[in-house]
Enzyme design. Structure first.
Site, PDB file in Angstrom:
ATOM      1  N   CYS A 215       0.660  -1.066  -0.040  1.00 54.50           N
ATOM      2  CA  CYS A 215       0.226   0.070  -0.215  1.00 54.50           C
ATOM      3  C   CYS A 215       1.009   1.158  -0.181  1.00 54.50           C
ATOM      4  CB  CYS A 215      -0.857   0.014   1.167  1.00 54.50           C
ATOM      5  SG  CYS A 215      -0.132   0.109   2.663  1.00 54.50           S
TER       6      CYS A 215
ATOM      7  N   CYS B  57       3.755  -4.781   7.463  1.00 57.19           N
ATOM      8  CA  CYS B  57       3.064  -3.241   7.258  1.00 57.19           C
ATOM      9  C   CYS B  57       1.621  -3.402   7.870  1.00 57.19           C
ATOM     10  CB  CYS B  57       2.715  -3.024   5.726  1.00 57.19           C
ATOM     11  SG  CYS B  57       1.696  -1.642   5.585  1.00 57.19           S
TER      12      CYS B  57
ATOM     13  N   CYS C 150      -1.498  -3.162   5.576  1.00 58.67           N
ATOM     14  CA  CYS C 150      -2.088  -4.016   4.565  1.00 58.67           C
ATOM     15  C   CYS C 150      -1.312  -5.338   4.754  1.00 58.67           C
ATOM     16  CB  CYS C 150      -1.590  -3.529   3.164  1.00 58.67           C
ATOM     17  SG  CYS C 150       0.321  -3.599   2.955  1.00 58.67           S
TER      18      CYS C 150
ATOM     19  N   CYS D  44      15.601  -4.388   9.295  1.00 61.96           N
ATOM     20  CA  CYS D  44      16.260  -4.867   8.052  1.00 61.96           C
ATOM     21  C   CYS D  44      15.186  -5.212   7.092  1.00 61.96           C
ATOM     22  CB  CYS D  44      17.339  -6.131   8.374  1.00 61.96           C
ATOM     23  SG  CYS D  44      18.165  -6.863   6.995  1.00 61.96           S
TER      24      CYS D  44
HETATM   25 ZN   LIG Z   1       1.109  -1.493   3.472  1.00 59.29          ZN
END
Ligand SMILES: [Zn+2]
Length: 84
Positions: free
Chosen positions: A2, A48, A51, A71
């Site tokens: 995203c 994330c 998403c 990382c």
């Molecule tokens: Zn995302």
């Protein structure tokens, strides 16, 4: 992937691993941490929060004040707009 901004280029440092590395996320809660026991190691997977895309891993051996090293897999990382 995203459009959520996850890292600021200010947080980027050269880890010597060849992977883009950051010492902090751009704001708390942007990155979800999940315990990852694959490959016979216990690591912290970074995803994330928006998403659920796999980003890379977080290690507790960062060289800066935060003590953390994000990382990132370069393939999954969308670089900061200022750099791209
Ligand atoms: Zn995302």
């Amino acid at each position: 992937m995203c459009d959520t901004e996850l890292f600021d280029s200010d947080a980027k440092f050269d880890s010597g691993t060849g992977w883009p590395s950051f010492d902090r996320e751009i704001a708390d809660g942007r990155v979800t941490r999940i315990e990852d026991c694959s490959h016979g190691m216990v690591r912290t997977e970074a995803r994330c929060a928006a998403c659920d895309a796999h980003l890379g891993h977080v290690f507790p051996d960062g060289p800066t004040a935060t003590g953390e090293r994000y990382c990132m897999n370069s393939a999954s990382l969308r670089l900061d707009r200022a750099e791209s």
